[in-house]
Scaffold this motif. Sequence first.
Motif, PDB file in Angstrom:
ATOM      1  N   GLY A 216       0.684  -1.181  -0.114  1.00  0.00           N
ATOM      2  CA  GLY A 216       0.142   0.392  -0.105  1.00  0.00           C
ATOM      3  C   GLY A 216       1.200   1.021   0.060  1.00  0.00           C
ATOM      4  O   GLY A 216       2.304   1.022   0.356  1.00  0.00           O
ATOM      5  N   THR A 217       0.129   2.366  -0.199  1.00  0.00           N
ATOM      6  CA  THR A 217       1.359   3.810  -0.173  1.00  0.00           C
ATOM      7  C   THR A 217       1.596   4.127   1.008  1.00  0.00           C
ATOM      8  O   THR A 217       2.711   4.462   1.555  1.00  0.00           O
ATOM      9  CB  THR A 217      -0.182   4.975  -0.201  1.00  0.00           C
ATOM     10  OG1 THR A 217      -0.575   5.009  -1.269  1.00  0.00           O
ATOM     11  CG2 THR A 217       0.130   6.143  -0.939  1.00  0.00           C
TER      12      THR A 217
ATOM     13  N   ASP B  61      -4.268  -2.595  -5.751  1.00  0.00           N
ATOM     14  CA  ASP B  61      -5.304  -3.001  -4.240  1.00  0.00           C
ATOM     15  C   ASP B  61      -7.119  -2.765  -4.209  1.00  0.00           C
ATOM     16  O   ASP B  61      -7.666  -3.083  -3.782  1.00  0.00           O
ATOM     17  CB  ASP B  61      -5.127  -1.923  -3.853  1.00  0.00           C
ATOM     18  CG  ASP B  61      -4.686  -0.356  -3.342  1.00  0.00           C
ATOM     19  OD1 ASP B  61      -5.320  -0.414  -4.166  1.00  0.00           O
ATOM     20  OD2 ASP B  61      -3.801  -0.205  -2.335  1.00  0.00           O
ATOM     21  N   GLN B  62      -6.963  -1.820  -4.513  1.00  0.00           N
ATOM     22  CA  GLN B  62      -9.128  -1.136  -4.695  1.00  0.00           C
ATOM     23  C   GLN B  62      -9.456  -2.336  -5.936  1.00  0.00           C
ATOM     24  O   GLN B  62     -11.090  -2.692  -4.852  1.00  0.00           O
ATOM     25  CB  GLN B  62      -9.067   0.229  -5.841  1.00  0.00           C
ATOM     26  CG  GLN B  62      -8.446   1.213  -4.950  1.00  0.00           C
ATOM     27  CD  GLN B  62      -8.729   0.867  -3.176  1.00  0.00           C
ATOM     28  OE1 GLN B  62      -8.955   0.875  -2.879  1.00  0.00           O
ATOM     29  NE2 GLN B  62      -7.721   1.502  -2.797  1.00  0.00           N
TER      30      GLN B  62
ATOM     31  N   TRP C  97       1.207   7.769  -6.951  1.00  0.00           N
ATOM     32  CA  TRP C  97      -0.128   7.683  -7.801  1.00  0.00           C
ATOM     33  C   TRP C  97      -0.208   9.889  -7.295  1.00  0.00           C
ATOM     34  O   TRP C  97      -1.077  10.570  -8.342  1.00  0.00           O
ATOM     35  CB  TRP C  97      -1.042   7.534  -7.079  1.00  0.00           C
ATOM     36  CG  TRP C  97      -1.343   6.945  -6.001  1.00  0.00           C
ATOM     37  CD1 TRP C  97      -1.505   6.168  -4.326  1.00  0.00           C
ATOM     38  CD2 TRP C  97      -2.622   7.450  -4.553  1.00  0.00           C
ATOM     39  NE1 TRP C  97      -1.119   6.027  -3.487  1.00  0.00           N
ATOM     40  CE2 TRP C  97      -2.252   7.261  -3.761  1.00  0.00           C
ATOM     41  CE3 TRP C  97      -3.586   8.646  -5.098  1.00  0.00           C
ATOM     42  CZ2 TRP C  97      -3.317   7.087  -3.088  1.00  0.00           C
ATOM     43  CZ3 TRP C  97      -4.349   8.854  -4.599  1.00  0.00           C
ATOM     44  CH2 TRP C  97      -3.872   8.503  -2.720  1.00  0.00           C
TER      45      TRP C  97
ATOM     46  N   PHE D  79     -11.914   5.005  -2.015  1.00  0.00           N
ATOM     47  CA  PHE D  79     -12.102   4.235  -3.455  1.00  0.00           C
ATOM     48  C   PHE D  79     -13.445   3.110  -3.573  1.00  0.00           C
ATOM     49  O   PHE D  79     -13.032   2.109  -2.505  1.00  0.00           O
ATOM     50  CB  PHE D  79      -9.920   3.894  -3.869  1.00  0.00           C
ATOM     51  CG  PHE D  79      -9.332   4.479  -3.794  1.00  0.00           C
ATOM     52  CD1 PHE D  79      -8.978   5.406  -5.543  1.00  0.00           C
ATOM     53  CD2 PHE D  79      -8.713   4.392  -2.866  1.00  0.00           C
ATOM     54  CE1 PHE D  79      -8.114   6.716  -4.619  1.00  0.00           C
ATOM     55  CE2 PHE D  79      -7.343   5.271  -3.048  1.00  0.00           C
ATOM     56  CZ  PHE D  79      -6.902   6.172  -4.060  1.00  0.00           C
TER      57      PHE D  79
ATOM     58  N   TYR E 150      -2.918  11.495 -11.501  1.00  0.00           N
ATOM     59  CA  TYR E 150      -3.386  10.730 -10.921  1.00  0.00           C
ATOM     60  C   TYR E 150      -2.325   9.704 -12.436  1.00  0.00           C
ATOM     61  O   TYR E 150      -1.640   8.560 -11.057  1.00  0.00           O
ATOM     62  CB  TYR E 150      -4.114  10.542 -10.628  1.00  0.00           C
ATOM     63  CG  TYR E 150      -4.971   9.741  -9.676  1.00  0.00           C
ATOM     64  CD1 TYR E 150      -4.257   8.593  -9.142  1.00  0.00           C
ATOM     65  CD2 TYR E 150      -6.851   9.123  -9.923  1.00  0.00           C
ATOM     66  CE1 TYR E 150      -4.791   7.849  -8.499  1.00  0.00           C
ATOM     67  CE2 TYR E 150      -6.771   7.892  -9.765  1.00  0.00           C
ATOM     68  CZ  TYR E 150      -6.427   6.894  -8.731  1.00  0.00           C
ATOM     69  OH  TYR E 150      -6.893   6.080  -7.930  1.00  0.00           O
TER      70      TYR E 150
ATOM     71  N   GLY F  23      -6.404   6.498   0.697  1.00  0.00           N
ATOM     72  CA  GLY F  23      -7.313   7.974  -0.287  1.00  0.00           C
ATOM     73  C   GLY F  23      -8.582   6.733   0.081  1.00  0.00           C
ATOM     74  O   GLY F  23      -8.478   5.910   0.893  1.00  0.00           O
TER      75      GLY F  23
ATOM     76  N   GLN G  71      -0.239  -0.366  -3.944  1.00  0.00           N
ATOM     77  CA  GLN G  71      -1.369   0.945  -4.318  1.00  0.00           C
ATOM     78  C   GLN G  71      -0.776   1.114  -5.977  1.00  0.00           C
ATOM     79  O   GLN G  71       0.230   1.035  -6.397  1.00  0.00           O
ATOM     80  CB  GLN G  71      -0.147   1.867  -3.872  1.00  0.00           C
ATOM     81  CG  GLN G  71       1.281   1.315  -4.752  1.00  0.00           C
ATOM     82  CD  GLN G  71       2.359   2.669  -3.755  1.00  0.00           C
ATOM     83  OE1 GLN G  71       2.216   4.033  -4.476  1.00  0.00           O
ATOM     84  NE2 GLN G  71       3.567   2.099  -2.816  1.00  0.00           N
ATOM     85  N   ARG G  72      -1.602   1.700  -6.705  1.00  0.00           N
ATOM     86  CA  ARG G  72      -2.242   1.622  -8.039  1.00  0.00           C
ATOM     87  C   ARG G  72      -1.049   2.488  -8.803  1.00  0.00           C
ATOM     88  O   ARG G  72      -0.860   3.182  -8.068  1.00  0.00           O
ATOM     89  CB  ARG G  72      -3.111   1.807  -8.937  1.00  0.00           C
ATOM     90  CG  ARG G  72      -3.881  -0.124  -8.402  1.00  0.00           C
ATOM     91  CD  ARG G  72      -5.667   0.227  -8.540  1.00  0.00           C
ATOM     92  NE  ARG G  72      -6.480   1.953  -7.617  1.00  0.00           N
ATOM     93  CZ  ARG G  72      -7.779   2.179  -7.980  1.00  0.00           C
ATOM     94  NH1 ARG G  72      -8.489   1.946  -8.256  1.00  0.00           N
ATOM     95  NH2 ARG G  72      -7.768   3.084  -7.520  1.00  0.00           N
ATOM     96  N   GLU G  73      -0.843   3.091 -10.326  1.00  0.00           N
ATOM     97  CA  GLU G  73      -1.192   4.141 -10.779  1.00  0.00           C
ATOM     98  C   GLU G  73       0.833   4.374 -10.394  1.00  0.00           C
ATOM     99  O   GLU G  73       1.282   5.335 -11.324  1.00  0.00           O
ATOM    100  CB  GLU G  73      -1.816   5.210 -10.949  1.00  0.00           C
ATOM    101  CG  GLU G  73      -3.042   4.944 -10.795  1.00  0.00           C
ATOM    102  CD  GLU G  73      -3.771   4.842  -9.856  1.00  0.00           C
ATOM    103  OE1 GLU G  73      -3.323   5.468  -8.484  1.00  0.00           O
ATOM    104  OE2 GLU G  73      -5.099   4.359 -10.508  1.00  0.00           O
TER     105      GLU G  73
HETATM  106  O1  LIG Z   1      -2.627   3.196  -0.435  1.00  0.00           O
HETATM  107  P1  LIG Z   1      -4.076   2.844  -0.670  1.00  0.00           P
HETATM  108  O2  LIG Z   1      -5.438   1.479   0.068  1.00  0.00           O
HETATM  109  O3  LIG Z   1      -4.757   4.055  -0.188  1.00  0.00           O
HETATM  110  O4  LIG Z   1      -4.738   2.840  -2.331  1.00  0.00           O
HETATM  111  C1  LIG Z   1      -4.323   3.653  -3.089  1.00  0.00           C
HETATM  112  C2  LIG Z   1      -4.619   3.708  -4.665  1.00  0.00           C
HETATM  113  O5  LIG Z   1      -4.646   2.789  -5.155  1.00  0.00           O
HETATM  114  C3  LIG Z   1      -4.581   4.840  -5.664  1.00  0.00           C
HETATM  115  O6  LIG Z   1      -5.529   4.647  -6.167  1.00  0.00           O
END
Ligand SMILES: O=P(O)(O)OC[C@H](O)CO
Length: 527
Positions: free
Chosen positions: A15-16, A258-259, A110, A283, A147, A281, A89-91
């Motif tokens: 994750g982030t 992750d989402q 991201w 989502f 983003y 964040g 974590q995406r992007e």
């Molecule tokens: O790190 P999270 O759980 O807030 O997720 C981050 C998302 O994947 C960003 O698009």
Amino acid sequence: METQSDTFVGAIDEGTTSARFIIFRAGTDDIVCYHQIEVPSIFQKEGWCEQDPMVIVNTVNECIAGACKKLTALGGQIQNIITIGITNQRESTVIWDRLTGQPLANAIIWLDNRTTSTVEELLEAIPNNARNINYLRPLCGLPLSPYFSGVKLRWLRDNVPSVKAAMDSGVAMFGTIDTWLMYNLTGGKNGGVHKTDVTNASRTMLMNIETLQWDPNLLKFFGLPKTILPEICSSAEFYGRIEQGVLKGTSVTSVLGDQQAALVGQQCLSKGQAKATYGTGCFLLYNTGASIVHSQHGLLTTVGYQLGRKATPYYALEGSVSIAGAAFNWLRDNIGIIQNSGQIEAMAATVDNSLDVYFVPAFNGLYAPYWNQDARGVICGLSEETTSEHIVRATLEAVCFQVRDILDSMHKDCKIPLARLMVDGGMTVNNLFLQLQSDLVGIHVLRAKIAETTALGAAMAAYKAVENRYSMEAPLSKSGPREPIKPTIGSTERNLRYQKWKMAIDRSLNWETSTLPQGEREAFDGA
Ligand SMILES: O=P(O)(O)OC[C@H](O)CO
Ligand SMILES: Nc1ncnc2c1ncn2[C@@H]1O[C@H](COP(=O)(O)OP(=O)(O)O)[C@@H](O)[C@H]1O
């Protein structure tokens, strides 16, 4: 205690804020053990957010080693971990050299906002002077925004000479965090696999949302070479084998952003089901089945999952909020009115309401449904009576109101209002927060039975890839049904409060660009 014959499935959740490796009893949501370590972000300049790609890899390896040590201590056998999955974590964007296997720059995370000027330049390139952020939506389902990975890659090409040189000579490799981890786990420069899955690829702006392949028109628009791109695979299939550490020889059989993993972990596997994950964040993903729904109200069209090479891809409408739990990190690290997240609920509960304080935490612009990169944070309605407790409560409410913004858009796009919202993620340990969410939206809220829903989704997909008989819909847990959290306020109060929120939003929009005429602005900046 475990027996020698117990079998397990592992999930890396990068994750982030932190990385973790979680070991589930195979085919269930029962967590046997896990190991979690925070990953530091680097803030070099205003609006920038980076992480060191080598730190990400090393941290994940430490988490794997830590969790496996705990498994052994419990009597389990590491070789009985049948397979593992990756969720991430995406992007966030990594670029490295295929000859050395070393990163060419830090990962651009991201929520990094450095690419606002890149977006401006790309808008200028749109034919007929249209400057339409939705120009590429029909191809990739996404608006032009800092983003997404394609914009970050373009920035790297334009601003880091070694990246441009590596792209031109064909030695550059690009990956989102899943791809970077997979490459390193499976051998790195010595044959590491270069693959991603459809969910992560759907966040780059480079994949065609219908064909699920890299799109030559999108690559041309961003001026990026195809040679840098990984192979796009389904979310549940054989990716490769781990070549190092305690899991050497174990297969990797799932990858999901992750989402999307949380969508699977919450078992939102039918059209019309939705979940919200509240971490750094927030989502909200709404399963639209096999249909690609193009939002008219600021939501993203994204791939939900494709559980097998030949499986039907499921799509989702997504509402993304960039600052949710991160607002509390800011209250802790920058403002100092909380010391840790354990205090938040008790502090907010000492006051009956936020005393008309509204906080829009638009630190890096506003994502869905506004997509306004020039928005900035505002706190409105302060009075002499305002205390830290009111601000903490207003911060919880800010997340709730942002979710209402998204649910209103989803309702307009899908026509059917959601009856209930499945929730998970770090913030959902906070009971007051979930009550506020239910009150301010007027919806039943159901908390996930286990906190690690994201990792569970990756583990479910990984296990499905190796165990064909396994049914995704089967009940996974012995625990009973979830109790819904129901609204305790009426619609008049709810709507009045939402009107005030919209007034606060108006004050935050276009803050960066709407202040002073050019001459005065220059004088002001120089002052
Ligand atoms: O790190 P999270 O759980 O807030 O997720 C981050 C998302 O994947 C960003 O698009
Ligand atoms: N009790 C709480 N109330 C509100 N927010 C919380 C609470 N506990 C943790 N958080 C927030 O949740 C976030 C961490 O959630 P997590 O799901 O682990 O994030 P990520 O997947 O982005 O790493 C942090 O931003 C933190 O501020």
